[in-house]
Design a protein around this motif. Structure first.
Motif, PDB file in Angstrom:
ATOM      1  N   PRO A  73       0.779  -1.233   0.000  1.00 64.68           N
ATOM      2  CA  PRO A  73       0.000   0.000   0.000  1.00 64.68           C
ATOM      3  C   PRO A  73       0.813   1.286   0.000  1.00 64.68           C
ATOM      4  N   ASP A  74       2.077   1.254   0.441  1.00 63.40           N
ATOM      5  CA  ASP A  74       2.800   2.506   0.681  1.00 63.40           C
ATOM      6  C   ASP A  74       3.985   2.674  -0.254  1.00 63.40           C
ATOM      7  N   ALA A  75       4.371   3.931  -0.434  1.00 61.01           N
ATOM      8  CA  ALA A  75       5.460   4.254  -1.346  1.00 61.01           C
ATOM      9  C   ALA A  75       6.827   3.971  -0.740  1.00 61.01           C
ATOM     10  N   ARG A  76       6.958   3.987   0.602  1.00 57.76           N
ATOM     11  CA  ARG A  76       8.261   3.724   1.193  1.00 57.76           C
ATOM     12  C   ARG A  76       8.699   2.284   0.920  1.00 57.76           C
ATOM     13  N   GLY A  77       7.880   1.311   1.319  1.00 56.89           N
ATOM     14  CA  GLY A  77       8.210  -0.079   1.042  1.00 56.89           C
ATOM     15  C   GLY A  77       8.268  -0.356  -0.448  1.00 56.89           C
ATOM     16  N   GLY A  78       7.364   0.286  -1.219  1.00 57.97           N
ATOM     17  CA  GLY A  78       7.357   0.087  -2.660  1.00 57.97           C
ATOM     18  C   GLY A  78       8.606   0.611  -3.332  1.00 57.97           C
ATOM     19  N   ALA A  79       9.246   1.629  -2.765  1.00 60.63           N
ATOM     20  CA  ALA A  79      10.466   2.178  -3.354  1.00 60.63           C
ATOM     21  C   ALA A  79      11.678   1.302  -3.107  1.00 60.63           C
ATOM     22  N   MET A  80      11.571   0.347  -2.191  1.00 56.00           N
ATOM     23  CA  MET A  80      12.690  -0.543  -1.880  1.00 56.00           C
ATOM     24  C   MET A  80      12.430  -1.966  -2.353  1.00 56.00           C
ATOM     25  N   ALA A 133      10.403   0.921  11.945  1.00 58.17           N
ATOM     26  CA  ALA A 133       8.952   1.023  12.134  1.00 58.17           C
ATOM     27  C   ALA A 133       8.435   2.354  11.602  1.00 58.17           C
ATOM     28  N   ASP A 134       7.289   2.306  10.932  1.00 49.18           N
ATOM     29  CA  ASP A 134       6.633   3.513  10.457  1.00 49.18           C
ATOM     30  C   ASP A 134       5.125   3.310  10.505  1.00 49.18           C
ATOM     31  N   ILE A 135       4.383   4.245   9.951  1.00 46.68           N
ATOM     32  CA  ILE A 135       2.918   4.170  10.000  1.00 46.68           C
ATOM     33  C   ILE A 135       2.395   2.933   9.294  1.00 46.68           C
ATOM     34  N   TYR A 136       3.028   2.541   8.197  1.00 41.12           N
ATOM     35  CA  TYR A 136       2.501   1.459   7.356  1.00 41.12           C
ATOM     36  C   TYR A 136       2.988   0.075   7.778  1.00 41.12           C
ATOM     37  N   SER A 137       3.478  -0.055   8.988  1.00 43.72           N
ATOM     38  CA  SER A 137       3.889  -1.374   9.479  1.00 43.72           C
ATOM     39  C   SER A 137       2.720  -2.344   9.564  1.00 43.72           C
ATOM     40  N   GLN A 138       1.501  -1.853   9.568  1.00 43.89           N
ATOM     41  CA  GLN A 138       0.317  -2.721   9.633  1.00 43.89           C
ATOM     42  C   GLN A 138       0.329  -3.760   8.520  1.00 43.89           C
ATOM     43  N   TYR A 139       0.766  -3.377   7.331  1.00 40.71           N
ATOM     44  CA  TYR A 139       0.807  -4.312   6.205  1.00 40.71           C
ATOM     45  C   TYR A 139       2.046  -5.192   6.256  1.00 40.71           C
ATOM     46  N   TRP A 140       3.195  -4.608   6.521  1.00 44.51           N
ATOM     47  CA  TRP A 140       4.447  -5.352   6.417  1.00 44.51           C
ATOM     48  C   TRP A 140       4.720  -6.234   7.637  1.00 44.51           C
ATOM     49  N   ASN A 141       4.622  -5.647   8.818  1.00 44.23           N
ATOM     50  CA  ASN A 141       4.878  -6.384  10.060  1.00 44.23           C
ATOM     51  C   ASN A 141       4.359  -5.555  11.226  1.00 44.23           C
ATOM     52  N   ASN A 187      -7.424   3.630 -16.860  1.00 42.95           N
ATOM     53  CA  ASN A 187      -7.006   4.733 -15.997  1.00 42.95           C
ATOM     54  C   ASN A 187      -7.857   4.888 -14.747  1.00 42.95           C
ATOM     55  N   ASP A 188      -8.696   3.874 -14.434  1.00 46.64           N
ATOM     56  CA  ASP A 188      -9.570   4.035 -13.275  1.00 46.64           C
ATOM     57  C   ASP A 188      -9.493   2.867 -12.304  1.00 46.64           C
ATOM     58  N   ILE A 189      -8.390   2.114 -12.316  1.00 47.41           N
ATOM     59  CA  ILE A 189      -8.182   1.038 -11.355  1.00 47.41           C
ATOM     60  C   ILE A 189      -7.120   1.497 -10.364  1.00 47.41           C
ATOM     61  N   ASN A 190      -7.410   1.399  -9.075  1.00 50.25           N
ATOM     62  CA  ASN A 190      -6.471   1.903  -8.089  1.00 50.25           C
ATOM     63  C   ASN A 190      -6.718   1.273  -6.724  1.00 50.25           C
ATOM     64  N   LEU A 191      -5.722   1.408  -5.870  1.00 52.09           N
ATOM     65  CA  LEU A 191      -5.805   0.967  -4.481  1.00 52.09           C
ATOM     66  C   LEU A 191      -5.666   2.186  -3.577  1.00 52.09           C
ATOM     67  N   ALA A 192      -6.646   2.389  -2.716  1.00 52.57           N
ATOM     68  CA  ALA A 192      -6.588   3.446  -1.705  1.00 52.57           C
ATOM     69  C   ALA A 192      -6.459   2.796  -0.330  1.00 52.57           C
ATOM     70  N   ASN A 193      -5.653   3.372   0.528  1.00 56.74           N
ATOM     71  CA  ASN A 193      -5.377   2.760   1.834  1.00 56.74           C
ATOM     72  C   ASN A 193      -5.276   3.835   2.912  1.00 56.74           C
ATOM     73  N   VAL A 194      -5.879   3.548   4.071  1.00 56.52           N
ATOM     74  CA  VAL A 194      -5.765   4.405   5.247  1.00 56.52           C
ATOM     75  C   VAL A 194      -5.308   3.536   6.408  1.00 56.52           C
ATOM     76  N   THR A 195      -4.263   3.970   7.097  1.00 58.23           N
ATOM     77  CA  THR A 195      -3.683   3.200   8.202  1.00 58.23           C
ATOM     78  C   THR A 195      -3.449   4.122   9.393  1.00 58.23           C
ATOM     79  N   GLY A 196      -3.662   3.601  10.598  1.00 59.76           N
ATOM     80  CA  GLY A 196      -3.396   4.383  11.796  1.00 59.76           C
ATOM     81  C   GLY A 196      -2.943   3.513  12.947  1.00 59.76           C
ATOM     82  N   PHE A 197      -2.229   4.126  13.895  1.00 60.99           N
ATOM     83  CA  PHE A 197      -1.793   3.384  15.078  1.00 60.99           C
ATOM     84  C   PHE A 197      -1.736   4.328  16.274  1.00 60.99           C
ATOM     85  N   TYR A 198      -1.762   3.724  17.463  1.00 62.06           N
ATOM     86  CA  TYR A 198      -1.628   4.482  18.705  1.00 62.06           C
ATOM     87  C   TYR A 198      -0.871   3.621  19.709  1.00 62.06           C
TER      88      TYR A 198
END
Length: 395
Positions: free
Chosen positions: A44-51, A60-68, A94-105
């Motif tokens: 879902p995220d550009a950080r993991g996708g860039a690597m 650890a970052d906000i998108y750890s929910q998907y990775w670990n 041009n109209d297929i996409n994935l939208a994602n919202v993630t949060g943690f506390y």
């Protein structure tokens, strides 16, 4: 988008957009692992996708929910929310996409709660042959929530629970209905430190077994399909050069814990009906839990094919002053199991209030639906926002 094109798109998703292998000997060896709800495998995220699609043991970052999700207790921030957008199959539509919202506390210093919502849209599909020019909007979505806790100063574990809904029907018989499934993730993470000369380096490893759960069935179908249960194992080494510069290198390994579909080996005198009955017994009647164990030794060509089912990624990240990041990576999948091979690059910028990341993908084999597309992520540090608003009120 015309109705007949959705069939093409669904086939591309089911095969993870694998290329057509024309040589007969390669056709006989081409045997990807098939699952339903393949959108669950999209990073879902550009950080993991860039690597190169890496994240099992990275910082650890906000998108750890998907990775670990077990990484959340190690997060420096107290709370955060992330929003990301990923285009899909841009060379076709041009109209297929994935939208994602993630949060943690984070609760105290040792545990955290986290959740995410992902929505995969196949866009508007116009159905021919109906008086009202009927339009449908196929989609897949998943809602999950979890809890993670540090069991020691260096080790943590987490569990996620997930509800999955897949509405990708393209016919209108009365039995047709969306597919539903429930799943869970089990994850662990360890982060340790060691001295290399006068530098304090860190080494972490992580494991995440995701989408352990029920099979999914759609109305009008005689079979229940496997969801993409996945084993992700990774490690990450971080080396600080000085107070402002650090470099990390990471590696991830993935294997789908789903049985391999039997190759068609019709015996002499065996009819198509007999073959289908045999496949149903060998494949479709296997439970999801039994399929996890079966997946380690059921490849038709033995151990060699089992090794082909492993995907691996390598990625690197350079960070300056915890503000600016440059990233690159490579992802590899065997040509007989999907042939997704691509390089990735990206960058990130971090402020006290928000983080923005971008990634770009270019394939070495023309099989990746993200080829030559940009993806973006935006994260918000809730502690930073609270401090900012507090300063504004004091003024």
């Amino acid at each position: 988008m015309k109705a007949h094109r959705i069939i093409r798109i669904l086939l591309l998703l089911a095969l993870c957009s694998t290329e057509v292998v024309l040589a007969q000997d390669k056709q006989n060896m081409f045997n990807p692992v098939n699952t339903s709800v393949t959108s669950l495998s999209i990073a879902p995220d550009a950080r993991g996708g860039a690597m190169g699609d890496i994240g099992a043991a990275t910082e650890a970052d906000i998108y750890s929910q998907y990775w670990n999700p077990a990484k959340y207790p190690f997060n420096v921030a107290r709370a955060g929310v992330g929003v990301s957008y990923t285009p899909w199959l841009r060379k076709l539509v041009n109209d297929i996409n994935l939208a994602n919202v993630t949060g943690f506390y984070r609760i105290g210093d040792y545990s955290a709660v986290h959740a995410s919502l992902r929505y995969f849209s196949l866009g508007d599909v116009y159905i021919d042959g109906y008086d009202d020019n009927m339009t449908i909007r196929p989609y897949e979505m998943a809602i999950d929530a979890g809890y993670s806790r540090m069991l020691s100063e260096r080790f943590s574990m987490a569990v996620n629970l997930r509800f999955i809904l897949s509405d990708i029907k393209y016919d209108f018989n009365e039995d047709s209905r969306p597919g539903k499934a429930f799943a869970a993730d089990i994850a662990m993470y360890r982060l340790g430190y060691f001295m290399a000369g006068n530098r304090e380096c860190s080494f972490g490893w992580g494991l995440n077994i995701s989408n352990i759960g029920s099979k999914i069935s759609f109305g009008g179908s005689n079979y229940s399909e496997f969801i993409p249960t996945n084993l992700r194992l990774g490690c990450c080494l971080t080396i600080p050069f000085n107070e402002y510069n650090k470099f990390s290198i990471s590696a991830d390994m993935n294997k789908l814990l789903v049985p391999t579909y039997p190759k068609q080996k019709t015996e002499e005198g065996e009819s198509d009906e007999d073959y289908n009955a045999r496949v149903e017994k060998e494949y479709y009647e296997v439970s999801s839990i039994a399929g996890i164990f079966k997946s380690f030794g059921d490849a038709p060509d033995g151990f060699k094919e089992e090794m082909r089912e492993i995907q691996w990624s390598l990625g690197a990240e350079y960070t300056y002053n915890d503000r600016f990041m440059l990233r690159a990576g490579y992802h590899h999948e065997n040509q007989y199991k999907g042939n997704r091979k691509y390089f990735t690059v990206g960058a990130g910028f971090h402020m006290s209030v928000f983080t923005v990341d971008a990634a770009y993908v270019f394939s070495t084999a023309q099989t990746n639906p993200l080829d030559q597309t940009m993806r973006f992520s935006l994260g918000f540090d809730l502690d930073g926002m609270r401090d900012l608003f507090g300063k504004m009120r004091r003024r």
